[in-house]
Design an enzyme around this catalytic site. Structure first.
Site: not given
Lengths: 296, 296
Positions: B154, B38, B177, B188, B151, B36, B62
Site C-alpha cells: 500500500q 495506529h 509495531v 484483524r 501494508d 498501538e 476496497q
C-alpha cells in the site's frame, strides 16, 4: 506575465501570488494554438479570479495511435502574445519530459460517461484527459477551471471526476465561440482545405435546423432529430459522419428512438463528430427541451 | 479534539486551523479499531505537524465479495479515547453515504504495482484504496500522510500515485509495531482463536529466520529465502500460505530464482500473506541486502 516551464517554478510563482493575496486562482488548461474560443475562456477567468493561470501542453496521453499528436499545430510566440493581451498572469509550458519524468503508472478514469460519442471513437482518450487534468489541478490548485462547451463530453466527464473525487475546484463551462458563418472555432480548423472549410458549415447548420424543427413542433422524438441531423450533414459530399447523437446531459444517457423529447427533464445534447478528409470536427448544442418547445 | 462527520464540517474545521496558522497538517487515515500501530502513526504525525487529522472509515470499495467488510471490527468510543490521548485535533468519521453520495464512476488506479502480492489475491482492492485515499487527500489537503509499513505494498502504491499525479502531500511510511512475542499488530488479530494466535507467530519467526540466514551467508538467492519462509511457516499445521514472496522495493519487481540478493541495488521486501482459519494475516520485512550481508 510570467512564463514558467517547470513544475517547481510554477509552484513558486503560484505561492508568490497566494502570499500576495491574489486569490481566487482561475485556471485555463489548453493545448495551445489559441483562438478566440480560448480568449473567451481567459476573459471569463479574468472576471472570476485575481490570478489567471494558463497551461499550454499537447498531452500525448490523450492521443490514440494514428491520431495527430505529432502534427497538432503549435505556435508558442503567437500564443504568448494572445495570453499577454488577455491579461494572463502565469503561463505554464511544460515539456513532455517535465510532465511525465517517469513512465506513468497511475490513471484517473471516469466510467460510463466515456464510452459513448468521442469515447467510442477515441478509446483511451478521456483517461488521458482526466489523468493530465488531475495532474494539472494538483500543480495549480485552482479555485476555478474553465473549459469550452465545444468539448461538452469533456465538461461532463470532468465535472463528474471533480464531484466523485472531492476535488477542490469548480469547473466553469463556457459557451462555444463560432465564426460569423457558424463554424465552431477549433485549433484543428487550420487543417481544412477551402472546399472542406465551406462544407464543414453543415455541422452548425444541422444543429440549427434540428433546433428550429423542435421549436416548431416538426421534430418531437430522438429519432426525428437524428434523422434531421444526418440528412443535413449528408448534403455535404465530403462529410463522413462518425456520430450524430442525441443524449441526456450531463449524464450522457442514450435516448430511445421513440422518446418524446418534451418528456425529458433537464438538459439534452445534440452532438456531432464528422470527418472532412483527415480532419475530424466536433460540434454540439445543449438545450432544455421543455423550454425550447414551450411555444408549441 | 473536534469530531466531524461531514465533508463540509471537516473543511470548516481545517479552514479554522489553517487561518490560525496551525500548519503543517498531518493526516492519518484509518479504518478504526485502533491499536498501538495506529498510535505510533499519530505520534509521528504529532512530531511533524501542528494539526493532526485522523479519519475513521471502513471503505466498502476496497473489500471484495466474501471479504470481511460487514464484520470488520468497529469500536468508535474506544477509538476516540485513543485519539484524544494521542493529541489528535480533528477526527473525521463519515458514513458510507457521506463518502459516496452518488454511485462513484471515477477511479484512481496504479498499474503494475498492484498485480502481485495482495493485488493478486484481492483483485480491485488497491483501486479501492487509491480512490478513497485520493478523495480523503482532496478533503484534508494534508502536508504529510502517515501509513504503516505493515501494508508495505500500500505504501509503495500510494507513493507512486502521489508522484505520478503530482499530489501535494508527502507519504511518510512508519515502522511495523509488534507485540512482545513478534506478532505484527492488526485490527484483524481479534478474529484469531487462542490456538491460531499462537501459531500465527510463524510469520514474524519466518522473517527473522530468513533475515538471519542472509546475514550469516546461509541464504544467498531469492529461492533460498522463499524456501526458508515456506518451511518455517509450514511448521504451523493451521497456516495456509497465500504468498511468501521476495521482491524489489518499492518497485515490486519479482526476483528470479537464482538472483544473488547481494547483486540487487536498493531495497528488497520479504512479504507474507497467510490464512489461519478465516483470518488472513500479512507481515513483511524491508531491508537492503548489501547492508545486511556486509558482515559475511
Amino acid at each position: 506575465m510570467r512564463v514558467v516551464r517547470s513544475v517547481e517554478h510554477l509552484r513558486e510563482a503560484l505561492e508568490y501570488m497566494r502570499r500576495g493575496g491574489h486569490t481566487p486562482i482561475g485556471f485555463v488548461p489548453t493545448m495551445g494554438f489559441l483562438h478566440e474560443g480560448h480568449a473567451s475562456l481567459l476573459r471569463r477567468a479574468g472576471e472570476m479570479s485575481n490570478t489567471v493561470v494558463m497551461s499550454i501542453f499537447v498531452n500525448p496521453l490523450q492521443f490514440g495511435p494514428g491520431e495527430d499528436f505529432e502534427s497538432y499545430p503549435r505556435d508558442e510566440r503567437r500564443d504568448l502574445e494572445l495570453a499577454e493581451r488577455e491579461g494572463v498572469d502565469i503561463v505554464f509550458i511544460p515539456t513532455v519530459e517535465e510532465m511525465y519524468p517517469q513512465p506513468i503508472r497511475s490513471k484517473v478514469s471516469v466510467a460510463s460517461l466515456t464510452t459513448q460519442l468521442c469515447g467510442a471513437s477515441r478509446p483511451g482518450h478521456f483517461d488521458g484527459v482526466t489523468t493530465v487534468v488531475s495532474k494539472l489541478f494538483n500543480m495549480v490548485q485552482p479555485d476555478y477551471a474553465f473549459f469550452g462547451l465545444k468539448d461538452a463530453q469533456q465538461v461532463a466527464v470532468l465535472r463528474r471526476m471533480v464531484s466523485d473525487l472531492n476535488m477542490n475546484v469548480e469547473i466553469v463551462p463556457c459557451p462555444i465561440v463560432r465564426e460569423g458563418d457558424g463554424l465552431a472555432l477549433s485549433s484543428r480548423n487550420v487543417y481544412l482545405s477551402e472546399e472542406e472549410r465551406t462544407q464543414a458549415l453543415v455541422l452548425s447548420r444541422s444543429l440549427r435546423t434540428a433546433r428550429e424543427a423542435l421549436e416548431e413542433g416538426k421534430a418531437r422524438t430522438a429519432a426525428d432529430i437524428r434523422e434531421l441531423l444526418v440528412s443535413v450533414i449528408s448534403s455535404s459530399p465530403l462529410a463522413v459522419i462518425e456520430y450524430a447523437e442525441i443524449l441526456t446531459f450531463p449524464d450522457l444517457e442514450v435516448l430511445e428512438t421513440d422518446d418524446l423529447l418534451t418528456n425529458v427533464d433537464g438538459e439534452i445534447i445534440m452532438a456531432l463528430a464528422v470527418k472532412f478528409g483527415r480532419t475530424r470536427l466536433i460540434d454540439n448544442n445543449v438545450f432544455t427541451p421543455k423550454e425550447v418547445a414551450t411555444l408549441v
